[in-house]
Design an enzyme around this catalytic site. Structure first.
Site, PDB file in Angstrom:
ATOM      1  N   LYS A  86     -23.100  33.900   8.722  1.00 43.28           N
ATOM      2  CA  LYS A  86     -24.549  33.752   8.968  1.00 43.28           C
ATOM      3  C   LYS A  86     -25.154  35.055   9.502  1.00 43.28           C
ATOM      4  CE  LYS A  86     -23.751  30.468  11.972  1.00 43.28           C
ATOM      5  NZ  LYS A  86     -22.275  30.379  11.965  1.00 43.28           N
ATOM      6  N   ARG A 140     -27.947  23.581  16.144  1.00 42.01           N
ATOM      7  CA  ARG A 140     -26.521  23.320  16.047  1.00 42.01           C
ATOM      8  C   ARG A 140     -26.182  21.884  16.439  1.00 42.01           C
ATOM      9  NH1 ARG A 140     -24.668  28.838  16.946  1.00 42.01           N
ATOM     10  NH2 ARG A 140     -22.450  28.979  16.595  1.00 42.01           N
ATOM     11  N   ARG A 154     -12.402  39.989  13.719  1.00 39.61           N
ATOM     12  CA  ARG A 154     -13.695  40.593  14.082  1.00 39.61           C
ATOM     13  C   ARG A 154     -13.562  41.437  15.349  1.00 39.61           C
ATOM     14  NH1 ARG A 154     -18.878  36.820  14.451  1.00 39.61           N
ATOM     15  NH2 ARG A 154     -17.576  35.707  15.922  1.00 39.61           N
ATOM     16  N   ARG A 174     -14.303  39.620  20.786  1.00 40.00           N
ATOM     17  CA  ARG A 174     -15.118  38.660  21.543  1.00 40.00           C
ATOM     18  C   ARG A 174     -14.175  37.641  22.172  1.00 40.00           C
ATOM     19  NH1 ARG A 174     -20.141  36.538  17.844  1.00 40.00           N
ATOM     20  NH2 ARG A 174     -19.412  34.519  18.540  1.00 40.00           N
ATOM     21  N   ARG A 226     -14.045  25.851  18.905  1.00 42.51           N
ATOM     22  CA  ARG A 226     -15.352  26.063  18.258  1.00 42.51           C
ATOM     23  C   ARG A 226     -15.438  25.280  16.959  1.00 42.51           C
ATOM     24  NH1 ARG A 226     -15.723  32.374  17.765  1.00 42.51           N
ATOM     25  NH2 ARG A 226     -17.759  32.028  16.841  1.00 42.51           N
TER      26      ARG A 226
HETATM   27  P1  AP5 Z   1     -20.273  36.634  10.904  1.00 43.53           P
HETATM   28  O1  AP5 Z   1     -21.357  37.084  10.012  1.00 43.53           O
HETATM   29  O2  AP5 Z   1     -20.177  37.214  12.265  1.00 43.53           O
HETATM   30  O3  AP5 Z   1     -20.223  35.036  10.930  1.00 43.53           O
HETATM   31  P2  AP5 Z   1     -21.159  34.029  11.690  1.00 43.53           P
HETATM   32  O4  AP5 Z   1     -21.337  32.844  10.810  1.00 43.53           O
HETATM   33  O5  AP5 Z   1     -22.388  34.711  12.194  1.00 43.53           O
HETATM   34  O6  AP5 Z   1     -20.153  33.660  12.837  1.00 43.53           O
HETATM   35  P3  AP5 Z   1     -20.273  33.703  14.402  1.00 43.53           P
HETATM   36  O7  AP5 Z   1     -18.878  33.525  14.943  1.00 43.53           O
HETATM   37  O8  AP5 Z   1     -21.038  34.883  14.903  1.00 43.53           O
HETATM   38  O9  AP5 Z   1     -21.083  32.456  14.575  1.00 43.53           O
HETATM   39  P4  AP5 Z   1     -21.074  31.452  15.631  1.00 43.53           P
HETATM   40  O10 AP5 Z   1     -22.082  30.612  15.028  1.00 43.53           O
HETATM   41  O11 AP5 Z   1     -19.870  30.739  16.062  1.00 43.53           O
HETATM   42  O12 AP5 Z   1     -21.338  32.373  16.918  1.00 43.53           O
HETATM   43  P5  AP5 Z   1     -22.666  32.636  17.687  1.00 43.53           P
HETATM   44  O13 AP5 Z   1     -22.654  34.028  18.127  1.00 43.53           O
HETATM   45  O14 AP5 Z   1     -23.840  32.112  16.941  1.00 43.53           O
HETATM   46  O15 AP5 Z   1     -18.883  36.874  10.118  1.00 43.53           O
HETATM   47  C1  AP5 Z   1     -17.635  36.717  10.766  1.00 43.53           C
HETATM   48  C2  AP5 Z   1     -16.725  37.895  10.359  1.00 43.53           C
HETATM   49  O16 AP5 Z   1     -16.384  37.815   8.984  1.00 43.53           O
HETATM   50  C3  AP5 Z   1     -17.409  39.256  10.539  1.00 43.53           C
HETATM   51  O17 AP5 Z   1     -16.443  40.163  10.995  1.00 43.53           O
HETATM   52  C4  AP5 Z   1     -17.900  39.609   9.124  1.00 43.53           C
HETATM   53  O18 AP5 Z   1     -18.008  40.965   8.933  1.00 43.53           O
HETATM   54  C5  AP5 Z   1     -16.840  38.952   8.238  1.00 43.53           C
HETATM   55  N1  AP5 Z   1     -17.401  38.426   6.994  1.00 43.53           N
HETATM   56  C6  AP5 Z   1     -18.414  37.508   6.892  1.00 43.53           C
HETATM   57  N2  AP5 Z   1     -18.660  37.193   5.612  1.00 43.53           N
HETATM   58  C7  AP5 Z   1     -17.761  37.918   4.873  1.00 43.53           C
HETATM   59  C8  AP5 Z   1     -17.501  38.006   3.481  1.00 43.53           C
HETATM   60  N3  AP5 Z   1     -18.208  37.301   2.584  1.00 43.53           N
HETATM   61  N4  AP5 Z   1     -16.520  38.841   3.060  1.00 43.53           N
HETATM   62  C9  AP5 Z   1     -15.789  39.581   3.952  1.00 43.53           C
HETATM   63  N5  AP5 Z   1     -15.986  39.536   5.311  1.00 43.53           N
HETATM   64  C10 AP5 Z   1     -16.967  38.701   5.756  1.00 43.53           C
HETATM   65  O19 AP5 Z   1     -22.463  31.674  18.930  1.00 43.53           O
HETATM   66  C11 AP5 Z   1     -21.502  31.927  19.930  1.00 43.53           C
HETATM   67  C12 AP5 Z   1     -21.506  30.817  20.948  1.00 43.53           C
HETATM   68  O20 AP5 Z   1     -22.811  30.734  21.556  1.00 43.53           O
HETATM   69  C13 AP5 Z   1     -21.248  29.394  20.427  1.00 43.53           C
HETATM   70  O21 AP5 Z   1     -19.883  29.113  20.299  1.00 43.53           O
HETATM   71  C14 AP5 Z   1     -21.946  28.566  21.513  1.00 43.53           C
HETATM   72  O22 AP5 Z   1     -21.164  28.470  22.658  1.00 43.53           O
HETATM   73  C15 AP5 Z   1     -23.173  29.385  21.829  1.00 43.53           C
HETATM   74  N6  AP5 Z   1     -24.356  29.007  21.012  1.00 43.53           N
HETATM   75  C16 AP5 Z   1     -24.980  29.784  20.093  1.00 43.53           C
HETATM   76  N7  AP5 Z   1     -26.006  29.108  19.513  1.00 43.53           N
HETATM   77  C17 AP5 Z   1     -26.002  27.877  20.095  1.00 43.53           C
HETATM   78  C18 AP5 Z   1     -26.801  26.721  19.907  1.00 43.53           C
HETATM   79  N8  AP5 Z   1     -27.791  26.675  19.014  1.00 43.53           N
HETATM   80  N9  AP5 Z   1     -26.512  25.631  20.658  1.00 43.53           N
HETATM   81  C19 AP5 Z   1     -25.528  25.644  21.582  1.00 43.53           C
HETATM   82  N10 AP5 Z   1     -24.736  26.703  21.787  1.00 43.53           N
HETATM   83  C20 AP5 Z   1     -24.968  27.813  21.061  1.00 43.53           C
END
Ligand code: AP5
Length: 214
Positions: free
Chosen positions: A13, A88, A123, A159, A170
């Protein structure tokens, strides 16, 4: 244009949002980044959120909804935004509905659990400038040196929530609390799915195709 990018952790995402915001003339709003910002600033809200995030659990709805509402009111959101990681939970989606904001498209990114674990465990984040890299095979972007940022030379770190035991929590949280949003938005229409196991460029093209429907 107002979009929601939905999908499990590691679906991509953040990667696809960052690649598209400039050409779409809109901003990326990542609740994960907002929460990490609050932690870095050491605010009371950040300290509270950290406990949940370090354990791989979702942060309580009231905290995240408040943060998101405040962010959306800012001037730079007037042309639109990509919500990356929000909503979420069903209560978060309902709060968004109640705010009267009309979302043009919800895109759900599909990916296997194996690939999620592979992507998240590789990552790495620059401790200075927050640039994101990935050291695992097939993942992008790869740093030239596994321990240093290509741009600023800062140390690359993992991270806390990308450690294997936390990734498992997660994923469980995602299945229990976030996956129900797929049916929630399917029922409302303006929903599309993109296969996120492909190469980034192909995925970006698939997203552009979906956006033509708006
Ligand atoms: P990346 O693009 O970073 O994936 P992502 O879907 O953004 O994954 P995240 O882990 O960042 O999402 P998340 O939703 O768990 O974490 P967030 O920070 O929002 O890609 C991942 C890796 O793969 C990267 O290294 C990328 O380069 C690689 N990659 C991607 N696509 C690829 C492809 N096609 N080919 C090759 N490589 C690829 O949230 C963190 C924490 O915050 C949560 O766990 C929660 O505790 C809290 N939080 C955040 N939002 C909320 C909410 N709305 N409600 C409650 N808690 C929340």
């Amino acid at each position: 244009m107002k979009l929601i990018f939905l999908g499990p952790p590691g679906a991509g995402k953040g990667t696809y949002s960052q690649a598209l915001v400039e050409e779409l003339g809109i901003v990326q709003i990542s609740t994960g980044d907002l929460l990490r910002g609050a932690i870095k600033e050491g605010t009371e809200l950040g300290l509270k959120a950290k406990e949940y995030m370090d354990a791989g659990n979702l942060v309580p709805d009231d905290i995240v909804i408040g943060l998101l509402k405040k962010r959306i009111e800012k001037e730079d959101c007037k042309n639109g935004f990509i919500l990356d990681g929000f909503p979420r939970t069903v209560p978060q989606a309902e709060a968004l509905e109640e705010s009267g904001i009309k979302i043009d498209k919800v895109i759900n990114f599909t990916v296997t659990d194996e690939l999620i674990i592979h992507r998240l465990s590789g990552r790495r984040i620059c401790s200075k400038c927050n640039a994101v890299y990935n050291i695992n095979e097939g993942c992008v972007p790869q740093p030239e040196d596994k321990s240093k940022c290509d741009d600023c030379g800062g140390e690359l770190i993992q991270r806390d929530d990308d450690k294997p035991e936390v990734i498992k929590t997660r994923l469980e949280d995602y299945k229990q609390k976030t996956e129900p949003l797929i049916d929630f938005y399917k029922e409302k229409g303006r929903f599309a799915e993109v296969n996120s196991t492909q190469e980034v460029e192909k995925i970006l093209d698939d997203i552009r195709e979906v956006l033509k429907e708006i």
